[in-house]
Design an enzyme around this catalytic site. Structure first.
Site, PDB file in Angstrom:
ATOM      1  CG  HIS A 276       5.099 -27.311  69.462  1.00  0.00           C
ATOM      2  ND1 HIS A 276       5.607 -26.663  68.367  1.00  0.00           N
ATOM      3  CD2 HIS A 276       5.807 -26.878  70.527  1.00  0.00           C
ATOM      4  CE1 HIS A 276       6.591 -25.872  68.762  1.00  0.00           C
ATOM      5  NE2 HIS A 276       6.737 -25.978  70.065  1.00  0.00           N
ATOM      6  CG  ASP A 330       6.170 -25.991  78.608  1.00  0.00           C
ATOM      7  OD1 ASP A 330       7.317 -25.808  79.050  1.00  0.00           O
ATOM      8  OD2 ASP A 330       5.557 -25.147  77.932  1.00  0.00           O
TER       9      ASP A 330
END
Ligand code: ACO
Length: 399
Positions: A276, A330
């Site tokens: 991320h 996710d």
């Protein structure tokens, strides 16, 4: 490189503007925002100051939507009014349903969603964005109708007629009902609602930036949401939740996770659902989603892919952890959606149903202090040159 000005132009740009070029705009603030705060080192995430874990435990998606868009938790009356308005606007025109019927059943539901979100702009005036009532109505319509359009496309592509929303059902219960045409288990609906809270907002990610850029042109909110849906669809962003399940299926067995990782890392293949731009620790939403997955498995039975996922996370810790790469939102969401009976290619549309809350919050904020986004570039093309007739053109040596 002859005739190209790459290095020279880059230097000039630095000298003349004093700005540093940052690929992907990493670390470049492009707006002030009071909506969401992330601490990527501590792994904390707040919406309007409230920790997302508290909201996921106690709030509802519609209450959280209200908070994100209007900045405060609603009073009981405000919440009842908002829920009532959303419920009233869930239906979509037969024209939208007919349009969805014309789409190829093999098309991706994110493309169907992007087109149908944009189509709403055909029905509602686009020149009233400075009218608070228009803004409120647009928010209500988008929050209300997007789930209906996602569910309608799902039934249509299976050869069924879309079913109408049910007024006796709350937001997430109704979505699952419209999607499956079956009575909905309250635990399943509550878990979906909590997932929607967790996905509702995440500061200036790619799709939200896209929404703000589009908003900054003063276009209508349906175009704002449609452009954000298109951006969310990509595999480096919201589309990763689909690819995570494909990857887990490819690994197939918890014992194979280490070998898979070694091969992937040595061939520079990205591990989907990991990494991320903001977090250097495990995404706090991933931890909560993992807990939700376990609640579902305890009630509705295990999923072998969860064992594969846990093993992959374990094995990845020593290989990717030192680089600050951990599971993101996710990684576990697809396992939750799968247990809820949601088909894999609807995972990202479900993400969009939720993130529309954040996009609309940013739309309002952008309009409150708007300046059109128009960044600059570092030109790397040819020096000025003259057009030549076709017969005088020579094929470049390296083509
Ligand atoms: N697997 C393996 N290595 C990775 C991963 C990953 N998932 N993510 C980052 N890295 C490595 C890169 O290979 C790179 O290594 P290098 O410096 O040795 O070349 C380094 O970490 C930096 O990676 P970038 O891609 O430059 O990081 P960036 O901040 O631009 O990208 C992103 C962030 C796109 C999320 C990235 O981590 C990624 O592609 N992850 C996989 C896709 C994914 O899960 N996307 C969903 C993100 S959450 C969301 O959008 C809702």
């Amino acid at each position: 490189m002859d005739g190209f000005r790459k290095g020279q132009n880059e230097e000039m740009s630095h000298e003349s503007t004093g700005n540093l070029f940052s690929p992907g705009l990493e670390g470049v603030p492009v707006t002030h925002s009071a909506i969401c705060d992330i601490d990527g080192l501590k792994g904390s995430l707040t919406y309007r100051g409230y920790p997302v874990a508290e909201l996921a435990a106690h709030s509802t998606f519609l209450e959280t939507t209200y908070l994100l868009i209007w900045g405060q938790l609603p009073t009981p009356q405000q919440l009842r009014d908002f829920e009532g308005e959303v419920q009233m606007h869930r239906r979509v025109s037969f024209r939208v349903r007919d349009m969805l019927k014309c789409f190829p059943a093999t098309g991706h539901p994110m493309d169907a969603l992007q087109a149908s979100a944009a189509s709403l702009g055909l029905f509602y005036s686009r020149r009233a964005i400075d009218n608070p009532q228009y803004v409120y109505d647009a928010v209500v319509r988008l929050i209300a109708k997007i789930p209906t359009m996602v569910a309608a496309f799902q039934l249509i592509r299976k050869g069924q007629d879309p079913i109408q929303p049910r007024d006796d059902l709350a937001y997430s219960d109704n979505f699952l009902y419209m999607l499956t045409d079956r009575e909905v288990d309250p635990l399943a609906a509550r878990i979906l609602d909590r997932c929607l809270i967790l996905h509702a907002e995440h500061s200036l990610n790619a799709s939200t930036f896209s929404a703000r850029v589009t908003a900054s042109t003063l276009t209508d909110p349906y175009a704002v949401v449609a452009s954000a849906v298109g951006t969310l669809a990509g595999p480096l962003h919201g589309g990763a939740n689909e690819d995570v399940l494909l990857m887990l299926e490819e690994i197939g067995n918890p014992d194979c996770a280490g070998v898979f990782l070694d091969k992937a890392i040595s061939s520079k293949r990205k591990i989907m659902g990991f990494g991320h731009r903001e977090y250097r620790v495990k995404d706090p939403r991933a931890s909560i989603l993992q807990g939700l997955a376990e609640e579902l498995f305890a009630r509705f039975g295990k999923d072998h892919m969860y064992e594969v996922a846990k093993s992959l996370e374990n094995e990845a810790e020593s290989r990717l952890g030192p680089k600050g790469i951990f599971p993101n939102v996710d990684f576990y969401s697809g396992l939750v959606y799968r247990k809820l009976g949601i088909p894999r290619d609807l995972f990202t549309p479900v993400f969009a149903i939720s993130r529309v809350a954040g996009w609309l919050a940013h739309w309002r904020e952008q309009l409150g202090a708007n300046r059109i986004f128009r960044p600059s570039q570092i030109y790397t093309g040819p020096e000025p040159r003259s057009w030549t007739p076709p017969e005088e053109r020579i094929e470049p040596l390296d083509s």
